[in-house]
Design an enzyme around this catalytic site. Structure first.
Site, PDB file in Angstrom:
ATOM      1  N   HIS A 103      -5.044 -37.858  10.779  1.00  0.00           N
ATOM      2  CA  HIS A 103      -3.934 -36.915  10.945  1.00  0.00           C
ATOM      3  C   HIS A 103      -2.632 -37.602  10.563  1.00  0.00           C
ATOM      4  CE1 HIS A 103      -1.521 -33.646  12.468  1.00  0.00           C
ATOM      5  NE2 HIS A 103      -0.722 -34.567  12.990  1.00  0.00           N
TER       6      HIS A 103
ATOM      7  N   LYS B 153      -5.291 -29.438  18.718  1.00  0.00           N
ATOM      8  CA  LYS B 153      -5.892 -28.909  17.484  1.00  0.00           C
ATOM      9  C   LYS B 153      -6.904 -29.896  16.904  1.00  0.00           C
ATOM     10  CE  LYS B 153      -1.714 -28.158  16.138  1.00  0.00           C
ATOM     11  NZ  LYS B 153      -0.433 -27.859  15.565  1.00  0.00           N
TER      12      LYS B 153
HETATM   13  N1  URA Z   1       2.651 -31.189  14.314  1.00  0.00           N
HETATM   14  C1  URA Z   1       2.074 -30.366  15.219  1.00  0.00           C
HETATM   15  O1  URA Z   1       0.985 -29.859  15.024  1.00  0.00           O
HETATM   16  N2  URA Z   1       2.769 -30.115  16.364  1.00  0.00           N
HETATM   17  C2  URA Z   1       3.974 -30.650  16.623  1.00  0.00           C
HETATM   18  O2  URA Z   1       4.518 -30.382  17.663  1.00  0.00           O
HETATM   19  C3  URA Z   1       4.545 -31.489  15.661  1.00  0.00           C
HETATM   20  C4  URA Z   1       3.852 -31.770  14.504  1.00  0.00           C
END
Ligand code: URA
Length: 454
Positions: A83, A188
């Protein structure tokens, strides 16, 4: 069971909330029984009072459980994902996935779209004609079982609480809270079913976190939250004070991806790609050290296996593999503007934020989620900070189509580059690594990459 007003008051007074209290809040936020004015008051309390790692973990889990969680039961082996907190010219996921998958590490990658000055992996993939990022959960899993990886977008079933909280954070000046960012990212990421993660936390003017200090706090928080979920992870802090690679723009970044997969491409992009692929191979238990992972990753590229895997991904997801094999056949933007240096000296700075925004103005990005993307436009640069520049040297090419007012934009792109008459140091690409698994000697790994690539 609980009183929302009492929980807001507790957080306002700096008292940690329990798992049950946080579950209550997130359930109420998701089913809309807690009104937005109470949610935003609670967000502001979190912004000022922060959260312990334990509370951040409870919040992450509650947000994760607000939606669908993939189990990936049919996938054998340790699944690893990467990520990035997002940057300009950051196309690392694109060469990374085929390299790591060709080493036998399964990768379930769920990515986002570009918003504001940062690009998004999904938009880049969609610049390949026919490429479908909207696979169902079942299609995603069966593709990983078949070829070892898949690259899709977030479905609306994943972490719905995040969508609600994100939009409220956006309009209440609470986006930059470390526990809120951590829980948003991790809810996520955990939903996609990975066993481990490499985090690329960027700092600098083209990054979400401008300061190294806050980027380091976020990296620690991500690693800690992954650990509390029994996921292994390593975070790198990487520099976004200049674009990554030479190309910014959706199809342009696919071109640079193809270069990397053919063993070419810019030095900074090669280093980051191989460092991350080696780390993923290590976390995925395919090698005994990151050093060994570097050697295997470079070999996967040199043997052509990684490029073959990229073609497989494109084909499986409905994309045109022929255009990836023959990128010169891709339609070009109608117009090209060349920008040259107006003095000799050294490249002192390249404002990646400005170049990212210029790409949006060209039509290559979006300011609101409904904006349409032009895949052909973008900006190519020719120097990195610290390099010698002669008077009249080409410093940028701007690819654009009809309908773009170039007058003001040209000046803006020119002003993104600053040339100094005295020598300037190149920028350090990677500041540090955060790992609970092993010691990481970044300089040694970079030397190994440079030795293997040459
Ligand atoms: N990316 C995300 O998915 N959430 C955030 O709060 C900041 C970056």
């Amino acid at each position: 069971m609980f009183n929302t007003c009492d929980l807001i008051g507790k957080k306002r007074d700096g008292i940690s909330l329990s798992k049950e209290e946080i579950d209550f809040l997130i359930e109420g936020i998701t089913d809309k029984s807690i009104p937005d004015y109470q949610v935003t008051a609670w967000l502001m309390a979190v912004y000022f009072r922060g959260m312990s790692y334990e509370e951040t973990n409870f919040l992450t889990k509650a947000m994760l459980n607000s939606g669908e969680v993939l189990q990936l039961k049919s996938i054998k082996g340790t699944t690893i994902d990467k990520h990035s907190t997002g940057g300009v010219g950051d196309k690392v996921s694109l060469p990374l996935v085929p390299i790591v998958a060709s080493l036998g590490v399964p990768i379930p990658m769920i990515s986002g779209r570009g918003l504001g000055h940062t690009g998004g992996t999904l938009d880049k993939l969609e610049s390949i004609p026919g490429f479908n990022v909207n696979l169902s959960a079942a299609q995603f899993e069966s593709m990983i079982a078949k070829i070892g990886c898949s690259m899709i977008g977030q479905t609306k079933e994943i972490a719905p609480a995040d969508k609600i909280l994100y939009s409220l954070r956006d309009v209440t000046a609470t986006t930059s809270s470390i526990p809120l960012i951590t829980s948003s990212i991790m809810s996520k990421k955990l939903a996609e079913g990975s066993d481990g993660f490499v985090f690329d936390v960027k700092f600098g003017h083209g990054a979400f976190m401008k300061e190294l200090k806050s980027a380091t706090e976020l990296a620690n928080s991500l690693v800690q939250t992954a650990e509390l979920s029994n996921n292994t992870s390593i975070a790198y802090l990487t520099n976004m004070d200049q674009p990554l690679g030479f190309k910014i723009g959706n199809w342009l970044e696919i071109e640079e991806t193809i270069d990397i997969l053919k063993g070419k491409g810019p030095r900074d992009l090669q280093i980051i790609t191989y460092l991350f692929s080696a780390t993923m191979a290590y976390l995925g238990k395919k090698v005994d050290s990151i050093e060994e992972g570097v050697i295997c990753s470079v070999e996967a590229v040199k043997s052509g296996k990684a490029f073959e895997k990229f073609l497989e991904i494109v084909t499986e997801q409905g994309g045109d593999a022929l255009v990836v094999q023959n990128p010169e056949t891709y339609p070009r933007a109608a117009h090209l503007l060349e920008i040259s240096a107006d003095s000799a000296g050294y490249m002192a700075s390249i404002n990646s934020l400005e170049l990212g925004l210029a790409n949006v103005a060209l039509g290559g990005g979006r300011l609101k989620t409904s904006d349409l993307i032009d895949p052909c436009v973008g900006i190519e640069i020719f120097h990195k900070v610290g390099e010698r520049v002669e008077d009249g040297d080409l410093i940028a090419k701007v690819y654009y189509n009809d309908g773009v007012e170039m007058g003001e934009l040209k000046g803006r792109i020119e002003r993104a580059f600053s040339i100094s008459s005295s020598p300037c140091d190149p920028l350090e690409l990677i500041d540090s690594a955060i790992s609970k698994n092993c010691d990481i000697d970044i300089q040694k790994l970079i030397s190994t990459i440079e030795r293997e690539v040459l």
